[in-house]
Write a protein that holds these residues in place. Structure first.
Motif, PDB file in Angstrom:
ATOM      1  N   TYR A  15    -124.979 147.922   1.468  1.00 55.04           N
ATOM      2  CA  TYR A  15    -124.361 146.550   0.013  1.00 55.04           C
ATOM      3  C   TYR A  15    -124.373 147.929  -0.648  1.00 55.04           C
ATOM      4  CZ  TYR A  15    -127.651 143.106   1.883  1.00 55.04           C
ATOM      5  OH  TYR A  15    -127.778 141.983   2.727  1.00 55.04           O
ATOM      6  N   PRO A  16    -122.877 147.615  -1.551  1.00 58.57           N
ATOM      7  CA  PRO A  16    -122.366 148.610  -2.649  1.00 58.57           C
ATOM      8  C   PRO A  16    -123.685 148.242  -3.595  1.00 58.57           C
ATOM      9  CG  PRO A  16    -120.421 146.776  -2.499  1.00 58.57           C
ATOM     10  CD  PRO A  16    -122.246 146.506  -1.837  1.00 58.57           C
ATOM     11  N   LEU A  17    -123.801 149.684  -4.199  1.00 52.84           N
ATOM     12  CA  LEU A  17    -124.767 150.078  -4.563  1.00 52.84           C
ATOM     13  C   LEU A  17    -124.241 150.968  -6.147  1.00 52.84           C
ATOM     14  CD1 LEU A  17    -127.838 149.208  -5.511  1.00 52.84           C
ATOM     15  CD2 LEU A  17    -128.601 151.681  -4.217  1.00 52.84           C
ATOM     16  N   ASN A  18    -124.232 149.944  -7.488  1.00 54.25           N
ATOM     17  CA  ASN A  18    -123.704 151.479  -7.947  1.00 54.25           C
ATOM     18  C   ASN A  18    -124.870 150.589  -9.545  1.00 54.25           C
ATOM     19  OD1 ASN A  18    -121.114 151.803  -6.854  1.00 54.25           O
ATOM     20  ND2 ASN A  18    -120.143 149.863  -7.986  1.00 54.25           N
ATOM     21  N   TYR A  19    -124.733 151.886 -10.473  1.00 49.18           N
ATOM     22  CA  TYR A  19    -125.911 151.563 -11.652  1.00 49.18           C
ATOM     23  C   TYR A  19    -124.831 152.379 -12.577  1.00 49.18           C
ATOM     24  CZ  TYR A  19    -130.155 150.657  -9.099  1.00 49.18           C
ATOM     25  OH  TYR A  19    -130.816 149.833  -8.545  1.00 49.18           O
ATOM     26  N   TYR A  20    -125.840 151.453 -13.704  1.00 43.75           N
ATOM     27  CA  TYR A  20    -123.992 151.348 -14.918  1.00 43.75           C
ATOM     28  C   TYR A  20    -126.019 152.148 -16.811  1.00 43.75           C
ATOM     29  CZ  TYR A  20    -120.507 150.016 -12.442  1.00 43.75           C
ATOM     30  OH  TYR A  20    -120.262 148.915 -11.486  1.00 43.75           O
ATOM     31  N   TYR A  21    -124.839 153.001 -17.166  1.00 49.25           N
ATOM     32  CA  TYR A  21    -125.815 153.058 -18.485  1.00 49.25           C
ATOM     33  C   TYR A  21    -125.545 152.014 -19.378  1.00 49.25           C
ATOM     34  CZ  TYR A  21    -125.983 158.205 -16.985  1.00 49.25           C
ATOM     35  OH  TYR A  21    -126.212 159.701 -16.536  1.00 49.25           O
ATOM     36  N   ILE A  22    -127.050 151.607 -19.938  1.00 46.28           N
ATOM     37  CA  ILE A  22    -126.860 150.495 -21.074  1.00 46.28           C
ATOM     38  C   ILE A  22    -126.279 151.551 -21.763  1.00 46.28           C
ATOM     39  CG2 ILE A  22    -128.570 149.767 -22.323  1.00 46.28           C
ATOM     40  CD1 ILE A  22    -128.602 148.099 -19.513  1.00 46.28           C
ATOM     41  N   GLY A  23    -125.480 150.302 -23.046  1.00 43.87           N
ATOM     42  CA  GLY A  23    -125.011 150.778 -23.955  1.00 43.87           C
ATOM     43  C   GLY A  23    -124.122 151.169 -23.910  1.00 43.87           C
ATOM     44  N   THR A  24    -123.510 152.486 -22.878  1.00 39.20           N
ATOM     45  CA  THR A  24    -122.132 152.811 -22.329  1.00 39.20           C
ATOM     46  C   THR A  24    -121.103 151.416 -21.446  1.00 39.20           C
ATOM     47  OG1 THR A  24    -122.880 155.062 -21.342  1.00 39.20           O
ATOM     48  CG2 THR A  24    -122.725 154.813 -23.564  1.00 39.20           C
ATOM     49  N   ASN A  25    -122.431 151.582 -20.837  1.00 32.90           N
ATOM     50  CA  ASN A  25    -121.314 150.779 -19.319  1.00 32.90           C
ATOM     51  C   ASN A  25    -121.223 151.884 -18.687  1.00 32.90           C
ATOM     52  OD1 ASN A  25    -122.935 147.916 -20.326  1.00 32.90           O
ATOM     53  ND2 ASN A  25    -121.062 148.389 -21.979  1.00 32.90           N
ATOM     54  N   ASN A  26    -121.060 153.297 -18.737  1.00 35.62           N
ATOM     55  CA  ASN A  26    -120.270 153.375 -17.793  1.00 35.62           C
ATOM     56  C   ASN A  26    -121.206 154.415 -16.493  1.00 35.62           C
ATOM     57  OD1 ASN A  26    -118.480 155.538 -19.729  1.00 35.62           O
ATOM     58  ND2 ASN A  26    -119.578 156.168 -20.871  1.00 35.62           N
ATOM     59  N   LEU A  27    -120.314 154.562 -15.752  1.00 33.06           N
ATOM     60  CA  LEU A  27    -120.801 154.514 -13.944  1.00 33.06           C
ATOM     61  C   LEU A  27    -122.712 155.301 -14.020  1.00 33.06           C
ATOM     62  CD1 LEU A  27    -121.250 153.045 -11.414  1.00 33.06           C
ATOM     63  CD2 LEU A  27    -119.084 155.106 -10.823  1.00 33.06           C
ATOM     64  N   GLN A  28    -123.408 155.423 -13.485  1.00 29.88           N
ATOM     65  CA  GLN A  28    -123.643 156.281 -13.395  1.00 29.88           C
ATOM     66  C   GLN A  28    -124.039 157.105 -12.088  1.00 29.88           C
ATOM     67  OE1 GLN A  28    -127.634 156.365 -11.672  1.00 29.88           O
ATOM     68  NE2 GLN A  28    -127.756 158.475 -12.675  1.00 29.88           N
ATOM     69  N   PHE A  29    -123.756 155.609 -11.256  1.00 27.63           N
ATOM     70  CA  PHE A  29    -124.764 155.801  -9.780  1.00 27.63           C
ATOM     71  C   PHE A  29    -123.852 154.682  -8.946  1.00 27.63           C
ATOM     72  CE2 PHE A  29    -126.281 154.798  -5.513  1.00 27.63           C
ATOM     73  CZ  PHE A  29    -126.099 156.012  -4.953  1.00 27.63           C
ATOM     74  N   GLU A  30    -123.512 155.516  -7.982  1.00 24.29           N
ATOM     75  CA  GLU A  30    -122.360 154.677  -6.731  1.00 24.29           C
ATOM     76  C   GLU A  30    -122.379 155.189  -5.740  1.00 24.29           C
ATOM     77  OE1 GLU A  30    -118.202 154.597  -6.404  1.00 24.29           O
ATOM     78  OE2 GLU A  30    -117.900 157.022  -7.505  1.00 24.29           O
TER      79      GLU A  30
END
Length: 256
Positions: free
Chosen positions: A73-88
């Motif tokens: 399963y692709p697992l991508n986390y993003y920062y709240i507020g900026t929506n920038n990628l935090q983990f992939e």
């Protein structure tokens, strides 16, 4: 012949269908969004730090099939507020518990900070820590060993450790003692530590300098009096920690 009223009804029905579809899409998107807090526990949007969107599983290469993995399963986390990628990365389960393959971490500016190739590894790992410890009661004791952080993603840390120490005793002789301990360090720069050797048990508490150094005061009780070495009485304890993952172990200073 088609009447004007028919076109009016047709446009009305079409508009209703379009609005219904958009509303269902919005509800589906909300249900597919998972919000997590600083400790990666699922929470509400207003308390979240990161978020991810559920994605469909996909087939993977033969090299992973040899290890019994049939899908990821692709697992991508993003920062709240900026929506920038935090983990992939990728997980072998839908909940993101077991990571596998290439993984990358980013800061809030989008800069790559860490990367690793994970082999069926659970997200809960145990960073290795080397600790140096000095205590003094009626005798001095210097010890060294290793610790495991049992909850690296929490603000408050549990350190489970084992080591070996050397103490001076009577007539200039030195004795070796094993050491086993558990330390609870809080985000408010306080700690409580308890431990034991084959000769004595102790408990200390005090201040921690961001988990890099602990300075405490406590008491040591021997299991049997008049047994060399006998370590007893009020004690001062100092611990230094060195780790390969400082961001996971050391408390980060927050600027107000």
């Amino acid at each position: 012949m088609l009447t004007y009223s028919f076109f009016i009804r047709f446009k009305t029905v079409s508009l209703i269908l379009i609005l219904s579809f958009l509303n269902l899409s919005r509800i589906s998107a909300q249900n597919d969004t998972i919000f997590v807090d600083q400790n990666w526990k699922i929470t509400t949007k207003d308390k979240s730090v990161y978020y991810r969107i559920k994605q469909q599983n996909r087939p993977i290469g033969a090299c992973w099939l040899q290890r019994g993995v049939k899908q990821t399963y692709p697992l991508n986390y993003y920062y709240i507020g900026t929506n920038n990628l935090q983990f992939e990365g990728f997980s072998t389960d839908e909940n993101g518990t077991y990571l596998t393959g290439n993984a990358k971490w980013y800061n809030q500016n989008g800069t790559l900070t860490d990367s690793a190739f994970l082999s069926l590894k659970k997200t809960l790992d145990f960073p290795l820590i080397f600790d140096l410890n000095y205590s003094t009661a009626n005798k001095s004791l210097f010890s060294a060993g290793v610790e495991l952080c049992l909850n690296k993603d929490s603000y408050n840390k549990f350190f489970l450790g084992a080591g070996y120490g050397i103490t001076n005793s009577y007539n200039g002789n030195y004795f070796g003692l094993p050491d086993f301990h558990l330390s609870y360090n809080t985000q408010y720069l306080l700690f409580l530590k308890g431990g034991a050797s084959t000769k004595h048990a102790y408990i200390v508490s005090g201040l921690t300098l961001f988990n890099m150094m602990d300075l405490g005061f406590g008491y040591s009780k021997p299991f049997s009096d008049n047994k060399i070495p006998e370590i007893k009485g009020f004690t001062i304890n100092t611990t230094f920690r060195l780790t390969t993952k400082p961001k996971k172990i050391y408390t980060q200073m927050k600027m107000m």
